[in-house]
Motif scaffolding. Structure first.
Motif, PDB file in Angstrom:
ATOM      1  N   ALA A 112       0.819  -1.212   0.000  1.00  0.00           N
ATOM      2  CA  ALA A 112       0.000   0.000   0.000  1.00  0.00           C
ATOM      3  C   ALA A 112       0.854   1.263   0.000  1.00  0.00           C
ATOM      4  CB  ALA A 112      -0.920   0.014   1.220  1.00  0.00           C
ATOM      5  N   LEU A 113       1.862   1.300   0.871  1.00  0.00           N
ATOM      6  CA  LEU A 113       2.687   2.495   1.034  1.00  0.00           C
ATOM      7  C   LEU A 113       4.127   2.085   1.259  1.00  0.00           C
ATOM      8  CD1 LEU A 113       3.013   5.581   1.400  1.00  0.00           C
ATOM      9  CD2 LEU A 113       2.352   5.272   3.803  1.00  0.00           C
ATOM     10  N   CYS A 114       5.009   2.712   0.485  1.00  0.00           N
ATOM     11  CA  CYS A 114       6.430   2.399   0.563  1.00  0.00           C
ATOM     12  C   CYS A 114       7.206   3.715   0.639  1.00  0.00           C
ATOM     13  CB  CYS A 114       6.835   1.583  -0.668  1.00  0.00           C
ATOM     14  SG  CYS A 114       8.599   1.382  -0.870  1.00  0.00           S
ATOM     15  N   GLU A 131      17.948  12.546  -8.747  1.00  0.00           N
ATOM     16  CA  GLU A 131      18.691  11.283  -8.660  1.00  0.00           C
ATOM     17  C   GLU A 131      17.978  10.280  -7.757  1.00  0.00           C
ATOM     18  OE1 GLU A 131      23.139   9.703  -7.390  1.00  0.00           O
ATOM     19  OE2 GLU A 131      22.899  11.734  -8.202  1.00  0.00           O
ATOM     20  N   VAL A 132      17.452  10.761  -6.634  1.00  0.00           N
ATOM     21  CA  VAL A 132      16.716   9.885  -5.719  1.00  0.00           C
ATOM     22  C   VAL A 132      15.450   9.352  -6.394  1.00  0.00           C
ATOM     23  CG1 VAL A 132      15.426   9.788  -3.548  1.00  0.00           C
ATOM     24  CG2 VAL A 132      17.620  10.972  -3.641  1.00  0.00           C
ATOM     25  N   VAL A 133      14.782  10.210  -7.141  1.00  0.00           N
ATOM     26  CA  VAL A 133      13.568   9.782  -7.848  1.00  0.00           C
ATOM     27  C   VAL A 133      13.895   8.656  -8.822  1.00  0.00           C
ATOM     28  CG1 VAL A 133      11.784  10.481  -9.492  1.00  0.00           C
ATOM     29  CG2 VAL A 133      12.382  11.987  -7.593  1.00  0.00           C
ATOM     30  N   ASP A 165      14.651   0.906  -8.190  1.00  0.00           N
ATOM     31  CA  ASP A 165      14.662  -0.058  -7.085  1.00  0.00           C
ATOM     32  C   ASP A 165      13.289  -0.634  -6.791  1.00  0.00           C
ATOM     33  OD1 ASP A 165      17.328   0.558  -6.905  1.00  0.00           O
ATOM     34  OD2 ASP A 165      17.156   1.741  -5.041  1.00  0.00           O
ATOM     35  N   GLU A 166      12.266   0.201  -6.866  1.00  0.00           N
ATOM     36  CA  GLU A 166      10.911  -0.241  -6.527  1.00  0.00           C
ATOM     37  C   GLU A 166      10.125  -0.737  -7.733  1.00  0.00           C
ATOM     38  OE1 GLU A 166       9.887  -0.592  -3.492  1.00  0.00           O
ATOM     39  OE2 GLU A 166      11.697   0.321  -2.656  1.00  0.00           O
ATOM     40  N   GLU A 214      22.296   5.803 -16.464  1.00  0.00           N
ATOM     41  CA  GLU A 214      22.627   4.662 -15.609  1.00  0.00           C
ATOM     42  C   GLU A 214      21.393   3.961 -15.051  1.00  0.00           C
ATOM     43  OE1 GLU A 214      25.444   5.657 -12.535  1.00  0.00           O
ATOM     44  OE2 GLU A 214      26.336   7.241 -13.781  1.00  0.00           O
ATOM     45  N   PHE A 215      20.232   4.598 -15.118  1.00  0.00           N
ATOM     46  CA  PHE A 215      19.050   4.053 -14.461  1.00  0.00           C
ATOM     47  C   PHE A 215      18.154   3.281 -15.423  1.00  0.00           C
ATOM     48  CE2 PHE A 215      20.404   7.596 -11.785  1.00  0.00           C
ATOM     49  CZ  PHE A 215      20.442   6.964 -10.543  1.00  0.00           C
TER      50      PHE A 215
END
Length: 457
Positions: free
Chosen positions: A54-56, A279-281, A287-288, A311-312
């Motif tokens: 539900a929430l991460c 970058e975090v986004v 990752d998710e 790179e992503f």
């Protein structure tokens, strides 16, 4: 002689009578409006997808399934009740994006308290105005944001906020609030929930206040739950979607377009941090394995131009929303091709309409994604009028965009004069935006009424 599709002709006594198609559209739908409260819909989703995420919130190491989310929301709801709050009382939330913000959003809906969104960037005078104008009784806040110390700001204005009785600083008092809530039974909470109505006010969001003091757009369960649901429908959300949310929760973009769209479809809300970091986004999307990404065009451009962009891995992405401004065609093409967001959508609206009134479709072409804001949402009406006469203008003619339907706010909080100035007797919300509608019903925003020059009339 060929007659354009937006003009109808009738020959009578060899005279051609021409009637121009007007700038009006209503959103037909084979799906009915949701006639339930937010908590009723959330509970339905929990029962349907108990083990779906539900929430991460990776940066807080918080990750819950819908079953666990419901339990956490219940603990917060009981905690708020322990302060003596009741249905209709106002609860302020002053914080940047974090999992506690989301829990407060759904906890207040379970007890019928009206959540007041407070901008994380507010200074003392703005905070004082919001707390006093909405008569907040409980303020849930973080200790600060960036270099701003919220406690110091609150101390400046606390004495003048006579309705404010309780303060919970998330970083220090969160567990204390949850502990206090243990004296409230589940039966007590459910008894309160049974009395709630979907037309009850549930949220106050302050507008920018460019024409004076900010006005508190007052929204109901029905307003924002249905808006989120139909946003998700147009994006084809399912329980398999994970929505990356770098936009602020205090704004409709975060709490409605994202959170409400997710919980009505069993999708997962993924928060990236307190502030936007490209970058975090991108790391979070990878990752998710997010399937949807939100942002204003400048956010997407910052991601595309980031030195580590290549790179992503964006292969999990399918869709998302760009809103807040028109997107350059080059950026739209790059988002669709380089970020794999083939089904990215454009939304238009305003806080007072919960907020989305128009949205593109997942299969719209590049032009409609860049040059228009899509077509009217289901169960809503749009018209474009001459600002002076009030008459609906022909297609292709500029005028003021008006919206009517379930999404129009209840009112501006404690401000009947301001409410009457924007919602007319027919319950049309006058947006103040200048727009044009083409023959297929697609809308283009071209400016604001205050920017218009009247000549010869």
């Amino acid at each position: 002689m060929q007659i354009p599709s937006y003009i109808y002709g009738l020959f009578k006594n060899q005279t051609l009578l021409i009637v121009t198609k007007l700038s009006y559209e209503s959103g037909a739908s084979d799906k009915p409006l949701l006639g339930v409260t937010i908590s009723e819909k959330l509970k339905e989703t929990v029962e349907k997808y108990p083990d779906s995420e539900a929430l991460c919130v990776p940066y807080q190491n918080y990750r819950v399934t819908y079953k666990e989310f419901w339990k956490d929301v219940e603990e917060v709801a009981k905690g708020i009740l322990s302060y003596g709050l009741k249905r209709g009382d106002r609860v302020g939330i002053w914080s940047a994006n974090r999992f506690e913000w989301v829990l407060v959003q759904f906890a207040t809906s379970r007890i019928g308290a009206v959540m007041v969104n407070i901008n994380p960037a507010y200074k003392a005078s703005e905070l004082k105005y919001a707390l006093r104008q909405s008569e907040v009784r409980l303020l849930i806040m973080s200790k600060g944001f960036r270099k701003t110390n919220y406690t110091e700001i609150l101390n400046e204005v606390r004495a003048e906020c006579i309705h404010l009785k309780h303060i919970v600083v998330i970083d220090h008092d969160w567990n204390t609030m949850l502990g206090a809530g243990k004296k409230i039974t589940t039966e007590q909470l459910e008894s309160i929930e049974r009395e709630l109505q979907f037309d009850d006010a549930i949220n106050i969001q302050y507008t920018s206040g460019t024409t004076g003091f900010p006005k508190g757009a007052t929204l109901s369960h029905h307003n924002i739950l249905n808006n989120g649901y139909f946003i998700g429908e147009r994006l084809r959300y399912t329980e398999k979607d994970k929505v990356c949310i770098p936009v602020p929760l205090y704004h409709c973009f975060g709490m409605v377009l994202a959170n409400m769209a997710c919980i009505t479809h069993g999708a997962c809300m993924v928060l990236t941090g307190e502030a936007f970091d490209p970058e975090v986004v991108m790391q979070t999307v990878q990752d998710e394995k997010c399937t949807s990404l939100y942002g204003v065009p400048l956010m997407f451009i910052a991601e595309l131009n980031h030195p580590r962009f290549e790179e992503f891995d964006f292969s999990s992405l399918r869709t998302g929303i760009m809103a807040g401004a028109s997107c350059p065609e080059s950026a739209m093409k790059a988002v669709r091709e380089k970020m794999n967001m083939k089904e990215v959508g454009i939304c238009y609206g305003m806080t007072e309409t919960s907020p989305v009134s128009t949205q593109t479709f997942v299969d719209d072409n590049e032009y409609r994604r860049c040059a228009t804001v899509g077509k009217v949402h289901p169960h809503l009406e749009l018209k474009i009028i001459d600002p002076q006469s009030g008459n609906i203008v022909p297609r292709g003619t500029m005028g003021e965009l008006c919206t009517r339907g379930y999404s129009v706010m209840l009112k501006y909080w404690n401000n009947p004069e301001a409410t009457a100035s924007v919602i007319d007797e027919g319950r049309w919300m006058h947006t103040g935006d200048l727009a044009e509608m083409d023959e297929d019903g697609y809308v283009k925003i071209v400016g604001r009424i205050k920017d218009m020059i009247i000549r010869g009339g």
